[in-house]
Design an enzyme around this catalytic site. Structure first.
Site, PDB file in Angstrom:
ATOM      1  N   LYS A 141       0.836  -1.204   0.000  1.00 49.44           N
ATOM      2  CA  LYS A 141       0.000   0.000   0.000  1.00 49.44           C
ATOM      3  C   LYS A 141       0.874   1.260   0.000  1.00 49.44           C
ATOM      4  CE  LYS A 141      -3.823  -2.343   2.240  1.00 49.44           C
ATOM      5  NZ  LYS A 141      -4.476  -2.767   3.455  1.00 49.44           N
ATOM      6  N   GLN A 143      -5.255  -1.988   9.761  1.00 52.57           N
ATOM      7  CA  GLN A 143      -4.932  -3.246   9.072  1.00 52.57           C
ATOM      8  C   GLN A 143      -5.379  -4.432   9.922  1.00 52.57           C
ATOM      9  OE1 GLN A 143      -3.397  -3.333   5.907  1.00 52.57           O
ATOM     10  NE2 GLN A 143      -3.913  -5.500   5.991  1.00 52.57           N
ATOM     11  N   ASP A 163     -11.656   2.154   4.124  1.00 49.43           N
ATOM     12  CA  ASP A 163     -11.936   0.725   3.940  1.00 49.43           C
ATOM     13  C   ASP A 163     -13.444   0.461   3.937  1.00 49.43           C
ATOM     14  OD1 ASP A 163      -9.595  -0.634   3.495  1.00 49.43           O
ATOM     15  OD2 ASP A 163      -9.175  -1.039   5.618  1.00 49.43           O
TER      16      ASP A 163
END
Ligand code: NAD
Length: 303
Positions: A53, A101, A124
């Site tokens: 990322k 994460q 997200d």
């Protein structure tokens, strides 16, 4: 004729060019899109996803800051520490997007922390507000993997409109969000959607009805040729490690679909790796640019 291979790398590269242009415009207007990534603990797969990322963000001109938190203490202390960090990033106007994460270390409550993220920065799209918005057709962000699947379909000549899409998997992250997206009455969606899961008694009987079959179960080679209607489009979201002594690292990555077998039946199919994977990071970054744009517009209107 063997199935056409859908090249996720090429589609992702094309979207990244569009995204870089958009980021350049934002930067020219004085806004540097900025993503905060919270990495808790030492999960090896998470570390490599975060590195990917960071690299992809740099390539498109997005600033990514990695916040590493040692997750080895008492889970309640870890939650407190991560929560305080989230509060600070929520309050920081220079940060447009934030991701936690997953998975988190054993015992740490992911749901509580995900709900603490400001929904306007939740790139997200895992906050209940953002999940609910997707269901009612008022999405702020689409989760990266389902959005990647949808863009692959649209950009590879397999628009879901009017098709029967069968999704195997009902996770919030992939299957359920994708179903909620594709059922909407809008361009690039408007499909008849069936969702299968571990409670589906005869999986093949349902998957054989699919014009577009999307496998997101996390089960190596679950979908075999006999479960696919001739001429169907097959999207393999699965990423599974299987032991392989011939590889230096001792394993290889396979999808949820038996690629060789299904290729003899399907019209088009995504490989693993090189299909959905490259799309996921790209669509995440696209959400960061979107968050930065929304932040700029909100500022312009004084709220
Ligand atoms: P998950 O474990 O949260 O959900 C799996 C779903 O599949 C569940 O809803 C379960 O009911 C269903 N399922 C499992 N076995 C089944 C079976 N035998 N028959 C029918 N349904 C079954 O997993 P997830 O987070 O949704 O991820 C799914 C897969 O996609 C994993 O392999 C994951 O690694 C992969 N993934 C890939 C990307 C990417 O960028 N390529 C991103 C996210 C997830």
């Amino acid at each position: 004729m063997p199935a056409r291979t859908i090249d996720g790398k090429a589609v992702a590269a094309a979207i990244r060019v569009e995204l870089s242009n958009e980021v350049a415009k934002l930067r020219a207007s004085g806004v540097v899109p900025r993503l905060a990534v919270l990495l808790v603990g030492e999960d090896a797969a998470s570390r490599s996803y975060v590195t990917a990322k960071e690299r992809a963000a740099a390539e498109t001109g997005i600033q990514a800051d990695i916040h590493r938190i040692d997750g080895s203490g008492d889970p309640r202390d870890v939650e407190e520490q991560v929560g305080t960090l989230i509060d600070g990033l929520n309050a920081d106007p220079a940060v447009h997007g934030m991701i936690l994460q997953l998975p988190l270390p054993e015992g740490v409550n992911a749901d509580g922390l995900l709900q603490r993220i400001d929904p306007r920065k939740d790139v997200d799209a895992l906050h209940p507000e953002n999940q609910g918005r997707i269901v009612i057709g008022q999405a702020r962000f689409y989760p990266a993997t389902p959005h990647g699947v949808q863009q692959l379909l649209v950009r590879c000549g397999a628009d879901p409109g009017g098709k029967h899409v069968v999704i195997v998997g009902r996770s919030r992250l992939v299957g359920l969000s994708l179903a909620a997206m594709l059922v909407q009455k809008r361009a690039g969606a408007n499909a008849t959607v069936t969702v299968c899961h571990t409670g589906t008694p005869d999986l093949g009987a349902v998957t054989r009805q699919a014009d577009i079959l999307i496998a997101a179960a996390g089960q190596p080679q679950l979908i075999t040729a006999g479960m696919v209607r001739p001429g169907a489009v097959v999207i393999d979201v699965g990423v599974n490690r299987v032991d392989d002594a011939t590889r230096k690292r001792g394993y290889r990555l396979v999808g949820d679909v038996d690629f060789d077998g299904v290729s003899t039946v399907a019209e088009a199919i995504t490989p693993v790796p090189g299909g959905v994977g490259p799309m996921t990071v790209t669509m995440l970054l696209s959400n960061v640019a979107r968050a930065a744009r929304m932040h700029r517009s909100a500022g312009a209107h004084g709220n």
